[in-house]
Design a protein around this motif. Sequence first.
Motif, PDB file in Angstrom:
ATOM      1  N   LEU A  86       0.824  -1.202   0.000  1.00 58.40           N
ATOM      2  CA  LEU A  86       0.000   0.000   0.000  1.00 58.40           C
ATOM      3  C   LEU A  86       0.863   1.258   0.000  1.00 58.40           C
ATOM      4  CD1 LEU A  86      -2.566   1.714   0.354  1.00 58.40           C
ATOM      5  CD2 LEU A  86      -2.486   1.167   2.809  1.00 58.40           C
ATOM      6  N   LEU A  87       1.878   1.292   0.850  1.00 57.79           N
ATOM      7  CA  LEU A  87       2.729   2.480   0.935  1.00 57.79           C
ATOM      8  C   LEU A  87       3.470   2.727  -0.370  1.00 57.79           C
ATOM      9  CD1 LEU A  87       4.177   2.045   4.545  1.00 57.79           C
ATOM     10  CD2 LEU A  87       2.320   3.548   3.791  1.00 57.79           C
ATOM     11  N   ALA A  88       3.885   1.645  -1.031  1.00 56.42           N
ATOM     12  CA  ALA A  88       4.533   1.807  -2.334  1.00 56.42           C
ATOM     13  C   ALA A  88       3.561   2.419  -3.340  1.00 56.42           C
ATOM     14  CB  ALA A  88       5.044   0.460  -2.829  1.00 56.42           C
ATOM     15  N   HIS A  89       2.305   1.977  -3.315  1.00 50.50           N
ATOM     16  CA  HIS A  89       1.282   2.533  -4.212  1.00 50.50           C
ATOM     17  C   HIS A  89       1.062   4.016  -3.914  1.00 50.50           C
ATOM     18  CE1 HIS A  89      -2.486   2.770  -6.513  1.00 50.50           C
ATOM     19  NE2 HIS A  89      -2.970   3.440  -5.477  1.00 50.50           N
ATOM     20  N   LEU A  90       0.974   4.364  -2.632  1.00 52.28           N
ATOM     21  CA  LEU A  90       0.775   5.765  -2.273  1.00 52.28           C
ATOM     22  C   LEU A  90       1.944   6.613  -2.746  1.00 52.28           C
ATOM     23  CD1 LEU A  90      -0.646   5.394   1.367  1.00 52.28           C
ATOM     24  CD2 LEU A  90      -1.932   5.798  -0.751  1.00 52.28           C
ATOM     25  N   GLY A  91       3.155   6.084  -2.593  1.00 50.90           N
ATOM     26  CA  GLY A  91       4.322   6.817  -3.067  1.00 50.90           C
ATOM     27  C   GLY A  91       4.279   7.056  -4.566  1.00 50.90           C
ATOM     28  N   GLU A  92       3.822   6.034  -5.300  1.00 50.75           N
ATOM     29  CA  GLU A  92       3.722   6.176  -6.756  1.00 50.75           C
ATOM     30  C   GLU A  92       2.677   7.218  -7.147  1.00 50.75           C
ATOM     31  OE1 GLU A  92       2.828   2.254  -7.957  1.00 50.75           O
ATOM     32  OE2 GLU A  92       4.881   1.493  -7.672  1.00 50.75           O
ATOM     33  N   GLN A  93       1.708   7.445  -6.269  1.00 54.08           N
ATOM     34  CA  GLN A  93       0.668   8.449  -6.532  1.00 54.08           C
ATOM     35  C   GLN A  93       1.094   9.847  -6.094  1.00 54.08           C
ATOM     36  OE1 GLN A  93      -2.086   7.515  -8.323  1.00 54.08           O
ATOM     37  NE2 GLN A  93      -0.878   5.624  -8.380  1.00 54.08           N
ATOM     38  N   GLY A  94       2.326   9.992  -5.624  1.00 58.76           N
ATOM     39  CA  GLY A  94       2.826  11.297  -5.229  1.00 58.76           C
ATOM     40  C   GLY A  94       2.476  11.717  -3.823  1.00 58.76           C
ATOM     41  N   ILE A  95       2.006  10.782  -3.017  1.00 64.41           N
ATOM     42  CA  ILE A  95       1.671  11.085  -1.618  1.00 64.41           C
ATOM     43  C   ILE A  95       2.939  10.930  -0.791  1.00 64.41           C
ATOM     44  CG2 ILE A  95       0.240  10.421   0.356  1.00 64.41           C
ATOM     45  CD1 ILE A  95      -1.780   9.307  -1.674  1.00 64.41           C
ATOM     46  N   GLU A  96       3.396  12.032  -0.219  1.00 70.15           N
ATOM     47  CA  GLU A  96       4.675  12.020   0.467  1.00 70.15           C
ATOM     48  C   GLU A  96       4.542  11.828   1.967  1.00 70.15           C
ATOM     49  OE1 GLU A  96       7.062  15.326  -0.602  1.00 70.15           O
ATOM     50  OE2 GLU A  96       7.042  14.875  -2.739  1.00 70.15           O
ATOM     51  N   GLU A  97       3.394  12.118   2.537  1.00 78.15           N
ATOM     52  CA  GLU A  97       3.204  11.984   3.973  1.00 78.15           C
ATOM     53  C   GLU A  97       1.962  11.129   4.234  1.00 78.15           C
ATOM     54  OE1 GLU A  97       5.340  12.963   6.124  1.00 78.15           O
ATOM     55  OE2 GLU A  97       6.586  14.211   4.800  1.00 78.15           O
ATOM     56  N   LEU A  98       2.031  10.280   5.238  1.00 81.23           N
ATOM     57  CA  LEU A  98       0.926   9.371   5.533  1.00 81.23           C
ATOM     58  C   LEU A  98      -0.396  10.095   5.772  1.00 81.23           C
ATOM     59  CD1 LEU A  98       0.546   6.293   5.826  1.00 81.23           C
ATOM     60  CD2 LEU A  98       0.876   6.580   8.296  1.00 81.23           C
ATOM     61  N   PRO A  99      -0.422  11.235   6.511  1.00 84.18           N
ATOM     62  CA  PRO A  99      -1.700  11.915   6.757  1.00 84.18           C
ATOM     63  C   PRO A  99      -2.382  12.434   5.493  1.00 84.18           C
ATOM     64  CG  PRO A  99      -0.069  12.605   8.361  1.00 84.18           C
ATOM     65  CD  PRO A  99       0.666  11.822   7.317  1.00 84.18           C
ATOM     66  N   GLU A 100      -1.682  12.455   4.356  1.00 78.51           N
ATOM     67  CA  GLU A 100      -2.302  12.901   3.107  1.00 78.51           C
ATOM     68  C   GLU A 100      -3.242  11.849   2.517  1.00 78.51           C
ATOM     69  OE1 GLU A 100       0.608  14.106   0.259  1.00 78.51           O
ATOM     70  OE2 GLU A 100       1.808  15.204   1.730  1.00 78.51           O
ATOM     71  N   THR A 101      -3.184  10.629   3.033  1.00 83.38           N
ATOM     72  CA  THR A 101      -3.955   9.526   2.457  1.00 83.38           C
ATOM     73  C   THR A 101      -5.442   9.744   2.621  1.00 83.38           C
ATOM     74  OG1 THR A 101      -2.159   8.040   3.103  1.00 83.38           O
ATOM     75  CG2 THR A 101      -4.236   7.026   2.437  1.00 83.38           C
ATOM     76  N   ARG A 102      -6.184   9.515   1.525  1.00 87.94           N
ATOM     77  CA  ARG A 102      -7.628   9.654   1.543  1.00 87.94           C
ATOM     78  C   ARG A 102      -8.284   8.321   1.170  1.00 87.94           C
ATOM     79  NH1 ARG A 102      -8.362  14.173  -2.790  1.00 87.94           N
ATOM     80  NH2 ARG A 102      -7.264  12.499  -3.865  1.00 87.94           N
ATOM     81  N   LEU A 103      -9.587   8.254   1.403  1.00 87.98           N
ATOM     82  CA  LEU A 103     -10.333   7.046   1.061  1.00 87.98           C
ATOM     83  C   LEU A 103     -10.189   6.709  -0.424  1.00 87.98           C
ATOM     84  CD1 LEU A 103     -12.356   4.773   1.734  1.00 87.98           C
ATOM     85  CD2 LEU A 103     -14.193   6.435   1.374  1.00 87.98           C
ATOM     86  N   ALA A 104     -10.201   7.749  -1.286  1.00 84.81           N
ATOM     87  CA  ALA A 104     -10.070   7.514  -2.731  1.00 84.81           C
ATOM     88  C   ALA A 104      -8.740   6.842  -3.067  1.00 84.81           C
ATOM     89  CB  ALA A 104     -10.200   8.836  -3.486  1.00 84.81           C
ATOM     90  N   ASP A 105      -7.702   7.170  -2.320  1.00 82.41           N
ATOM     91  CA  ASP A 105      -6.393   6.549  -2.565  1.00 82.41           C
ATOM     92  C   ASP A 105      -6.423   5.062  -2.226  1.00 82.41           C
ATOM     93  OD1 ASP A 105      -5.243   9.079  -3.254  1.00 82.41           O
ATOM     94  OD2 ASP A 105      -5.140   9.540  -1.107  1.00 82.41           O
TER      95      ASP A 105
END
Length: 319
Positions: free
Chosen positions: A54-73
């Motif tokens: 999951l964290l690798a996917h978030l990184g690929e989406q340009g999310i640099e900090e964990l609190p930026e994560t949203r339900l859509a992600d």
Amino acid sequence: MEGDRTGGARAGGEGSALPGRCAEVVDAFARHLRSERGRSAHTVRAYLGDIRHLLAHLGEQGIEELPETRLADLRSWLGAQADAGAARSTLARRAAAARTFFTWAEHTGRMPADPSLRLVAPKRTRTLPGVLKQAEADELLDLAAVRADDQDPVHHRDRAILELLYASGIRVGELAALDVDDIDMGQRTVRVMGKGGKERVVPFGLPAGRALEQWLTVRGRLVRPGSGPALFLGRRGHRVDPRQVRAVVHELLSHLPDAPDLGPHGLRHSAATHLLEGGADLRMVQELLGHASLATTQIYTHVSVDRLRQSYQQAHPRA
């Protein structure tokens, strides 16, 4: 914001830092699973693998900090896996891992809010487990008994393994972890450490008791320095592992041409199904198998009904 994330994903570099930055968080989550939740080593490994994915996917989406994560992600993460052909069971487990992770992250102050509250994975497909017919189970255990008539202690061990698996319905990992002292021959019970570190005591019948007694009389021939208290040993004196037990079950079943090719878990399914077919109470079977939820045990009622339907269609003149 969406444009920024898409750009970051295309660039491939901006988001790649997130998994590295979250290494401490993943380590803390692992400690939480082991110490506070009491999850098994297998579950911890699976959940950590899911969270790293999951964290690798978030990184690929340009999310640099964990609190930026949203339900859509989170939904896009599961959707990408579904598009790639991931099984429903895999998606369900990964959604559960994500919910556990973000709930913990919010409670520990690492997230301002839990984005996974409305995360829903596809429902698992409840497939009917393969089982042996009672006659096939008898034939399998008779074959193991015939092989145990020779002087090879491993054949005595194999017979005891099969008898105990079928008699008790315990998991292959639980069987491999048994020590000699876990067997109470007087009461004909075995003490098992199940999932989540939950201990239970499971009965077994006379045939399994006789097979265990015969195995214990020859077990000493396989004991080596370092064998310890392990109940079942390999030829080199080490504790058997689940892979060895699976090989034993598959090899013996290969001599029964009409029987399905099942592993140790198939014997567990067979034991539960035959108990219910014999009139056992569902909650008793739940306790025997160590299921946390009765809903898990109820699948065996579907197995029994399915087999009853097959027998009816074969036997009734107006089926």
